[in-house]
Design a protein around this motif. Structure first.
Motif, PDB file in Angstrom:
ATOM      1  N   TYR A  37      19.452  -2.111  22.141  1.00 47.25           N
ATOM      2  CA  TYR A  37      20.833  -1.665  22.198  1.00 47.25           C
ATOM      3  C   TYR A  37      21.334  -1.453  20.773  1.00 47.25           C
ATOM      4  O   TYR A  37      20.967  -2.162  19.838  1.00 47.25           O
ATOM      5  CB  TYR A  37      21.734  -2.710  22.874  1.00 47.25           C
ATOM      6  N   GLY A 103      20.648 -12.458  43.266  1.00 47.71           N
ATOM      7  CA  GLY A 103      21.319 -11.797  42.161  1.00 47.71           C
ATOM      8  C   GLY A 103      20.403 -11.688  40.971  1.00 47.71           C
ATOM      9  O   GLY A 103      19.291 -12.192  40.976  1.00 47.71           O
TER      10      GLY A 103
ATOM     11  N   ASN B  31      26.362  -6.442  40.015  1.00 46.15           N
ATOM     12  CA  ASN B  31      26.349  -7.483  38.989  1.00 46.15           C
ATOM     13  C   ASN B  31      27.411  -7.254  37.940  1.00 46.15           C
ATOM     14  O   ASN B  31      27.607  -6.127  37.467  1.00 46.15           O
ATOM     15  CB  ASN B  31      24.998  -7.494  38.256  1.00 46.15           C
ATOM     16  N   PHE B  33      28.915  -9.366  34.223  1.00 46.09           N
ATOM     17  CA  PHE B  33      28.546 -10.407  33.263  1.00 46.09           C
ATOM     18  C   PHE B  33      29.638 -10.573  32.211  1.00 46.09           C
ATOM     19  O   PHE B  33      30.306  -9.614  31.847  1.00 46.09           O
ATOM     20  CB  PHE B  33      27.264 -10.029  32.517  1.00 46.09           C
ATOM     21  N   PHE B  48      27.856 -15.018  35.086  1.00 48.13           N
ATOM     22  CA  PHE B  48      27.662 -13.736  35.747  1.00 48.13           C
ATOM     23  C   PHE B  48      27.953 -13.862  37.234  1.00 48.13           C
ATOM     24  O   PHE B  48      28.034 -14.974  37.780  1.00 48.13           O
ATOM     25  CB  PHE B  48      26.257 -13.164  35.473  1.00 48.13           C
ATOM     26  N   TYR B  50      26.989 -11.830  41.055  1.00 56.48           N
ATOM     27  CA  TYR B  50      26.183 -10.814  41.726  1.00 56.48           C
ATOM     28  C   TYR B  50      26.830 -10.319  43.013  1.00 56.48           C
ATOM     29  O   TYR B  50      26.249  -9.507  43.726  1.00 56.48           O
ATOM     30  CB  TYR B  50      24.767 -11.325  41.988  1.00 56.48           C
ATOM     31  N   ILE B  96      21.930  -4.190  41.171  1.00 55.76           N
ATOM     32  CA  ILE B  96      20.846  -5.137  41.427  1.00 55.76           C
ATOM     33  C   ILE B  96      19.534  -4.386  41.496  1.00 55.76           C
ATOM     34  O   ILE B  96      18.560  -4.731  40.866  1.00 55.76           O
ATOM     35  CB  ILE B  96      21.089  -5.922  42.731  1.00 55.76           C
ATOM     36  N   TYR B 103      22.171  -2.398  31.287  1.00 59.74           N
ATOM     37  CA  TYR B 103      23.535  -2.720  31.643  1.00 59.74           C
ATOM     38  C   TYR B 103      24.508  -1.799  30.919  1.00 59.74           C
ATOM     39  O   TYR B 103      24.210  -1.288  29.848  1.00 59.74           O
ATOM     40  CB  TYR B 103      23.841  -4.170  31.272  1.00 59.74           C
TER      41      TYR B 103
END
Lengths: 119, 114
Positions: A37, A103, B31, B33, B48, B50, B96, B103
């Motif tokens: 990133y 998850g 999800n 975070f 986080f 989900y 997911i 992300y």
């Protein structure tokens, strides 16, 4: 737990030159993903490149490429023809590949490398 | 493009105040975070989620709680702010399935506790 290590707090490169940022990680898993990133002064985290552990071929995105050495647990980022806009913090990140059903875990980040581009 | 929006870019709060940091995403991601970013420490996962009303502790949950009443919104709560919670807070979201795409992050909230 997984760890990600970036051993270069700061790197400097001349514009148009090539620079390589280092990243090593520690895991006992065989299925995972690795990411680089970029975070410019605007603070927006931008995905530069990703690599699936099961793929032997190194990922490439235009001037950005990785050298993924799974056995050595190394994932370096090479930036070719560096441009002033490449100046930023670069973070290496790891994510488990298994689907837990309950998850997904978060990304584990290294501490970052500050890349300076000299005009 | 997926957007993750954090309600405040800069925030200054007093010690002991209850602080809410809000995050909204517009792409139906399961999800979400909350990370904390400090110089020399990188990004560390606080909590986080989900799914709606589901939450999991990350690496540094002490002093924080979260709320997810709707799928698109994930709030970070500092029950009693302290000066050691002065930091940059980043929100992120992901699917997911297909999370090999990484992300999407918000632009961050720089919180100062005085």
């Amino acid at each position: 737990a997984q760890t990600v290590t970036q051993s270069q707090p700061e790197m400097s490169v001349q514009e148009a030159e090539t620079v390589t940022l280092s990243c090593t990680y520690d895991t006992s898993e065989s299925d995972y993903y690795l990411f680089w990133y970029k975070q410019p002064p605007s603070r927006q985290m931008i995905l530069v490149i990703r690599q699936e552990a099961y793929k032997q071929q190194n990922a490439t995105e235009n001037r950005f490429s990785v050298n993924f050495q799974k056995a050595a647990k190394s994932f370096s980022l090479k930036i070719s023809d560096s441009q002033l806009g490449d100046a930023a913090m670069y973070f290496c990140a790891y994510r488990s590949g298994g689907y837990s059903g309950g998850g997904a875990d978060g990304l584990t980040f290294g501490k970052g490398t500050h890349l300076i581009i000299q005009p | 493009d997926v957007k993750v929006t954090q309600s405040s870019r800069y925030l200054v709060k007093r010690t002991g105040e209850k602080v809410f940091l809000e995050c909204v995403q517009d792409m139906d991601h399961e999800n979400m975070f909350w990370y904390r970013q400090d110089p020399g420490l990188g990004l560390r996962l606080i909590y986080f989620s989900y799914d709606v009303k589901m939450k999991e502790k990350g690496d540094i949950p002490e002093g924080y709680s979260v709320s997810r009443e709707k799928k698109e919104r994930f709030s970070l709560i500092l029950e009693s702010a302290s000066t050691n919670q002065t930091s940059m807070y980043l929100c992120a979201s992901s699917l997911i399935i297909g999370t090999d795409y990484g992300y999407t992050f918000g632009s961050g909230t720089r919180l100062t506790v005085v």
